[in-house]
Design a protein around this motif. Sequence first.
Motif: not given
Lengths: 202, 202
Positions: A5-19
């Motif tokens: 969950l940590d990793a997936k959450e970190k990915i989504l957080e980063a993806a949001k910022g960039i997308f």
Amino acid sequence: MPKELDAKEKILEAAKGIFYKKGLGGARMAEIAEEAGINKAMLHYYFSSKEQLFETVFEEAFHKIIPSIISVLNSEKPIREKIEEIADFYITTLSANPQLPVFVLNAIQYDPERFLGKFMKNKQMSPQAFMGKLMQQFQQEIQEGKLPPVDPRHLIINLIGLSVFPFMMKPMLKIMMNMDDESFHDLMESRRELIPRFLLDT
Amino acid sequence: MPKELDAKEKILEAAKGIFYKKGLGGARMAEIAEEAGINKAMLHYYFSSKEQLFETVFEEAFHKIIPSIISVLNSEKPIREKIEEIADFYITTLSANPQLPVFVLNAIQYDPERFLGKFMKNKQMSPQAFMGKLMQQFQQEIQEGKLPPVDPRHLIINLIGLSVFPFMMKPMLKIMMNMDDESFHDLMESRRELIPRFLLDT
DNA sequence: GTCTATATGTTGATAGAC
DNA sequence: GTCTATCAACATATAGAC
């Protein structure tokens, strides 16, 4: 599975910022991976493709700003309360995330079929059922003298425009009106009461 | 040199259509060439790079929707006339090209430094000179009783929002309110007089 | 000015070890 | 689950003939 969950959450957080900022075409998977502090390969472990990752981010953003107001409009409250609630909702939500509306509208402009299709699929948003009931409420409250005689369609458009548009213009407004983040925030706060008053006291 | 202008014009026309919709990152040079009915190599004959082509398109779009209203606001007319003129201008311009505002705002969100820098460079848009004079006019007209006592900043934000935002929402509004292109057009036409009345008759 | 063919660099995605 | 190394596809840009 805390790590997962940590990793997936970190990915989504980063993806949001960039997308949010660069959109589907402008974003790079490598950039997202770096921002998330993980490896490129990990992205594809959790999300099969760039497109799928984008759709996940889009869906969350979309649901953050659209269904909420539909449900308010569909509720049993008087129009006046609905309006106050919606203006309030947008100012709170967009103060925390001003990039949201341009991101969503840009995706829709890019591929309406794909990113507005989620619309029709949703039961509660069926245009007939939804607008029909609302129009009726308007007519009734106008007849009862609770509302000035306005075209409900304009009123809804005005409400959303007055609440959402200033955040889309934020960078330009800050320059044109010589504001810093704090004074912009204050100006938006004052709109919580200004917008309903402005829309209804004619 | 009719051939030259023809080709360059065709390229720009195609580039507009595709950049408006897909943005810098989403557009493909091959796609633009095909749409223009010419060869990929020709693009680089007239425009050194994709970025330069995009900037050309952006600049035109930007100047189509921003400086015009600045110059109206800077003119010597009474506020009431300025407001009518600006609402009118946007409804005319955006009826012909509803994709313009999302395109411009998305580019700015993508790279504010780059696509809002053109702002500060322009003399007439210097925030102090521009807003200062306008604020003064507002104060005076309010004192003279020609205007209701409103915050000029909100009035300008409201004016632009009410005029521009409906076009950004067009695809969504058509679905939500069950409109076709014609009824959407009619609804926007009715806003030419509705917006000024709405803003000033309090 | 316009084309074909090609070089060059990125990018999304996978294979496979750990 | 996480990483390194690598592939295959694609996109921008250029070379060079006409």
